[in-house]
Design a protein around this motif. Structure first.
Motif, PDB file in Angstrom:
ATOM      1  N   ASP A   9      28.647  61.998  35.710  1.00 20.50           N
ATOM      2  CA  ASP A   9      29.602  62.556  36.661  1.00 20.50           C
ATOM      3  C   ASP A   9      30.886  61.732  36.691  1.00 20.50           C
ATOM      4  OD1 ASP A   9      27.855  64.599  37.270  1.00 20.50           O
ATOM      5  OD2 ASP A   9      27.151  63.692  39.145  1.00 20.50           O
ATOM      6  N   ALA A  10      30.774  60.418  36.583  1.00 18.27           N
ATOM      7  CA  ALA A  10      31.957  59.557  36.566  1.00 18.27           C
ATOM      8  C   ALA A  10      32.825  59.848  35.344  1.00 18.27           C
ATOM      9  CB  ALA A  10      31.544  58.088  36.598  1.00 18.27           C
ATOM     10  N   GLU A  11      32.194  60.023  34.185  1.00 15.39           N
ATOM     11  CA  GLU A  11      32.960  60.351  32.969  1.00 15.39           C
ATOM     12  C   GLU A  11      33.632  61.711  33.099  1.00 15.39           C
ATOM     13  OE1 GLU A  11      30.315  57.898  29.673  1.00 15.39           O
ATOM     14  OE2 GLU A  11      29.653  59.900  30.300  1.00 15.39           O
ATOM     15  N   ALA A  12      32.932  62.679  33.650  1.00 16.50           N
ATOM     16  CA  ALA A  12      33.506  64.009  33.839  1.00 16.50           C
ATOM     17  C   ALA A  12      34.660  63.962  34.840  1.00 16.50           C
ATOM     18  CB  ALA A  12      32.435  64.993  34.295  1.00 16.50           C
ATOM     19  N   ALA A  13      34.516  63.162  35.904  1.00 13.84           N
ATOM     20  CA  ALA A  13      35.584  63.029  36.891  1.00 13.84           C
ATOM     21  C   ALA A  13      36.831  62.401  36.265  1.00 13.84           C
ATOM     22  CB  ALA A  13      35.099  62.201  38.080  1.00 13.84           C
ATOM     23  N   CYS A  14      36.640  61.393  35.431  1.00 14.34           N
ATOM     24  CA  CYS A  14      37.768  60.759  34.735  1.00 14.34           C
ATOM     25  C   CYS A  14      38.440  61.741  33.787  1.00 14.34           C
ATOM     26  CB  CYS A  14      37.301  59.519  33.983  1.00 14.34           C
ATOM     27  SG  CYS A  14      36.820  58.156  35.057  1.00 14.34           S
ATOM     28  N   PHE A  15      37.662  62.531  33.091  1.00 13.53           N
ATOM     29  CA  PHE A  15      38.209  63.555  32.213  1.00 13.53           C
ATOM     30  C   PHE A  15      39.058  64.540  33.017  1.00 13.53           C
ATOM     31  CE2 PHE A  15      37.877  67.835  30.425  1.00 13.53           C
ATOM     32  CZ  PHE A  15      38.437  67.637  29.177  1.00 13.53           C
ATOM     33  N   ASP A  93      37.468  64.766  42.876  1.00 12.72           N
ATOM     34  CA  ASP A  93      36.089  64.645  43.354  1.00 12.72           C
ATOM     35  C   ASP A  93      35.235  65.583  42.510  1.00 12.72           C
ATOM     36  OD1 ASP A  93      33.646  64.650  44.640  1.00 12.72           O
ATOM     37  OD2 ASP A  93      34.516  64.691  46.644  1.00 12.72           O
ATOM     38  N   TYR A  94      34.401  64.992  41.674  1.00 11.13           N
ATOM     39  CA  TYR A  94      33.527  65.767  40.793  1.00 11.13           C
ATOM     40  C   TYR A  94      32.080  65.428  41.128  1.00 11.13           C
ATOM     41  CZ  TYR A  94      31.384  67.745  36.658  1.00 11.13           C
ATOM     42  OH  TYR A  94      30.593  68.478  35.811  1.00 11.13           O
ATOM     43  N   GLU A  95      31.382  66.389  41.678  1.00  7.30           N
ATOM     44  CA  GLU A  95      29.958  66.209  42.016  1.00  7.30           C
ATOM     45  C   GLU A  95      29.715  64.945  42.839  1.00  7.30           C
ATOM     46  OE1 GLU A  95      27.664  68.558  41.333  1.00  7.30           O
ATOM     47  OE2 GLU A  95      29.234  69.754  40.387  1.00  7.30           O
ATOM     48  N   GLY A  96      30.630  64.684  43.802  1.00  4.01           N
ATOM     49  CA  GLY A  96      30.473  63.524  44.666  1.00  4.01           C
ATOM     50  C   GLY A  96      31.011  62.226  44.106  1.00  4.01           C
ATOM     51  N   CYS A  97      31.521  62.243  42.905  1.00  2.00           N
ATOM     52  CA  CYS A  97      32.130  61.059  42.297  1.00  2.00           C
ATOM     53  C   CYS A  97      33.644  61.164  42.483  1.00  2.00           C
ATOM     54  CB  CYS A  97      31.780  60.968  40.819  1.00  2.00           C
ATOM     55  SG  CYS A  97      32.477  59.512  40.028  1.00  2.00           S
ATOM     56  N   GLU A  98      34.212  60.203  43.202  1.00  2.00           N
ATOM     57  CA  GLU A  98      35.649  60.213  43.466  1.00  2.00           C
ATOM     58  C   GLU A  98      36.372  59.290  42.494  1.00  2.00           C
ATOM     59  OE1 GLU A  98      37.771  59.917  47.541  1.00  2.00           O
ATOM     60  OE2 GLU A  98      37.773  57.899  46.652  1.00  2.00           O
ATOM     61  N   VAL A  99      37.406  59.821  41.890  1.00  2.00           N
ATOM     62  CA  VAL A  99      38.235  59.061  40.954  1.00  2.00           C
ATOM     63  C   VAL A  99      39.669  59.068  41.485  1.00  2.00           C
ATOM     64  CG1 VAL A  99      39.216  59.078  38.631  1.00  2.00           C
ATOM     65  CG2 VAL A  99      36.803  59.569  38.961  1.00  2.00           C
ATOM     66  N   VAL A 100      40.249  57.883  41.576  1.00  2.00           N
ATOM     67  CA  VAL A 100      41.637  57.744  42.005  1.00  2.00           C
ATOM     68  C   VAL A 100      42.441  57.276  40.798  1.00  2.00           C
ATOM     69  CG1 VAL A 100      43.240  56.590  43.582  1.00  2.00           C
ATOM     70  CG2 VAL A 100      40.924  57.182  44.357  1.00  2.00           C
ATOM     71  N   THR A 101      43.495  58.027  40.479  1.00  2.00           N
ATOM     72  CA  THR A 101      44.350  57.697  39.341  1.00  2.00           C
ATOM     73  C   THR A 101      45.795  57.594  39.815  1.00  2.00           C
ATOM     74  OG1 THR A 101      44.539  60.039  38.792  1.00  2.00           O
ATOM     75  CG2 THR A 101      42.840  58.794  37.641  1.00  2.00           C
ATOM     76  N   ARG A 102      46.594  56.887  39.057  1.00  2.00           N
ATOM     77  CA  ARG A 102      47.988  56.670  39.450  1.00  2.00           C
ATOM     78  C   ARG A 102      48.878  56.645  38.215  1.00  2.00           C
ATOM     79  NH1 ARG A 102      50.181  55.013  43.785  1.00  2.00           N
ATOM     80  NH2 ARG A 102      48.246  54.414  44.794  1.00  2.00           N
ATOM     81  N   MET A 103      50.095  57.125  38.393  1.00  2.00           N
ATOM     82  CA  MET A 103      51.123  56.998  37.363  1.00  2.00           C
ATOM     83  C   MET A 103      52.315  56.303  38.000  1.00  2.00           C
ATOM     84  SD  MET A 103      53.233  59.809  35.104  1.00  2.00           S
ATOM     85  CE  MET A 103      54.438  60.223  36.339  1.00  2.00           C
ATOM     86  N   MET A 112      49.877  55.986  33.053  1.00  2.00           N
ATOM     87  CA  MET A 112      48.864  56.633  33.864  1.00  2.00           C
ATOM     88  C   MET A 112      47.607  55.794  33.762  1.00  2.00           C
ATOM     89  SD  MET A 112      49.654  60.442  32.489  1.00  2.00           S
ATOM     90  CE  MET A 112      51.364  60.889  32.244  1.00  2.00           C
ATOM     91  N   ARG A 113      47.030  55.438  34.918  1.00  2.00           N
ATOM     92  CA  ARG A 113      45.890  54.534  34.903  1.00  2.00           C
ATOM     93  C   ARG A 113      44.833  54.966  35.902  1.00  2.00           C
ATOM     94  NH1 ARG A 113      48.197  49.337  35.614  1.00  2.00           N
ATOM     95  NH2 ARG A 113      50.191  50.183  36.078  1.00  2.00           N
ATOM     96  N   LEU A 114      43.637  54.529  35.619  1.00  2.00           N
ATOM     97  CA  LEU A 114      42.486  54.734  36.493  1.00  2.00           C
ATOM     98  C   LEU A 114      42.471  53.593  37.505  1.00  2.00           C
ATOM     99  CD1 LEU A 114      39.847  56.329  37.014  1.00  2.00           C
ATOM    100  CD2 LEU A 114      38.748  54.831  35.345  1.00  2.00           C
ATOM    101  N   GLU A 115      42.550  53.923  38.791  1.00  2.00           N
ATOM    102  CA  GLU A 115      42.544  52.912  39.839  1.00  2.00           C
ATOM    103  C   GLU A 115      41.130  52.589  40.306  1.00  2.00           C
ATOM    104  OE1 GLU A 115      45.325  51.274  41.563  1.00  2.00           O
ATOM    105  OE2 GLU A 115      46.254  51.885  39.672  1.00  2.00           O
ATOM    106  N   SER A 116      40.314  53.637  40.533  1.00  2.00           N
ATOM    107  CA  SER A 116      38.964  53.380  41.015  1.00  2.00           C
ATOM    108  C   SER A 116      38.052  54.567  40.732  1.00  2.00           C
ATOM    109  CB  SER A 116      38.971  53.080  42.523  1.00  2.00           C
ATOM    110  OG  SER A 116      39.366  54.222  43.246  1.00  2.00           O
ATOM    111  N   VAL A 117      36.761  54.263  40.654  1.00  2.00           N
ATOM    112  CA  VAL A 117      35.709  55.266  40.504  1.00  2.00           C
ATOM    113  C   VAL A 117      34.651  54.932  41.543  1.00  2.00           C
ATOM    114  CG1 VAL A 117      33.950  56.250  38.989  1.00  2.00           C
ATOM    115  CG2 VAL A 117      36.129  55.468  38.024  1.00  2.00           C
ATOM    116  N   ARG A 118      34.383  55.882  42.441  1.00  2.00           N
ATOM    117  CA  ARG A 118      33.375  55.682  43.482  1.00  2.00           C
ATOM    118  C   ARG A 118      32.313  56.755  43.371  1.00  2.00           C
ATOM    119  NH1 ARG A 118      37.840  54.776  48.016  1.00  2.00           N
ATOM    120  NH2 ARG A 118      39.129  55.259  46.281  1.00  2.00           N
ATOM    121  N   GLU A 119      31.090  56.332  43.130  1.00  2.00           N
ATOM    122  CA  GLU A 119      29.991  57.296  43.004  1.00  2.00           C
ATOM    123  C   GLU A 119      29.203  57.364  44.291  1.00  2.00           C
ATOM    124  OE1 GLU A 119      28.135  57.665  39.051  1.00  2.00           O
ATOM    125  OE2 GLU A 119      29.102  55.721  38.711  1.00  2.00           O
TER     126      GLU A 119
END
Length: 119
Positions: A9-15, A93-103, A112-119
C-alpha cells in the motif's frame, strides 16, 4: 520487487503521489501567470488535482516574490508558469496509507520529494 509481487500500500500510495505531481506540473506549465491571476490559478490547480483518486489534499502556492522579480525584468504584465514559481504539497491516502509529498525549489530546480509515509 519481482514481476509477480503485488506492490505494498505504501508503494502504491507513492506511485499515486507521483502521478498527481506529473499531472499538476505538465497540465499547467506554460499557463499565463500574473500577480493578479496567481490566487485563482492556485485554486484551480489544487482543485483539479484533488479530483484524482486517492488525493486527499493539495496546497499550491505561487511564489509571488519570484514572479514579481521575473516581471520586473520584462515589458509584459505576465509570464508563463514554470516550477520556479511554485511550492506544492500533495497528500495521498491509499488504503489507509498516507503519503505527503512536496515540490519546492532546490538549487534552481523544482524538486519533487517524498516527505513522509504513514501506514
Amino acid at each position: 520487487m519481482s514481476a509477480d509481487e503485488t506492490p505494498t500500500d505504501a508503494e502504491a500510495a507513492c506511485f499515486e503521489a507521483g502521478i498527481k505531481f506529473g499531472s499538476l506540473y505538465h497540465q499547467f506549465a506554460g499557463t499565463p501567470l500574473s500577480p493578479a491571476s496567481a490566487p485563482s490559478l492556485e485554486t484551480a490547480m489544487a482543485e483539479a488535482i484533488e479530483n484524482q483518486p486517492h488525493c486527499r489534499e493539495v496546497t499550491v502556492d505561487v511564489r509571488i516574490d519570484e514572479l514579481e522579480a521575473a516581471l520586473a525584468e520584462s515589458t509584459a504584465d505576465y509570464t508563463e508558469l514554470t516550477g520556479h514559481f511554485l511550492e506544492v504539497e500533495i497528500v495521498v491516502d491509499y488504503e489507509g496509507c498516507e503519503v505527503v509529498t512536496r515540490m519546492e525549489m532546490e538549487e534552481g530546480y523544482p524538486l519533487m520529494r517524498l516527505e513522509s509515509v504513514r501506514e
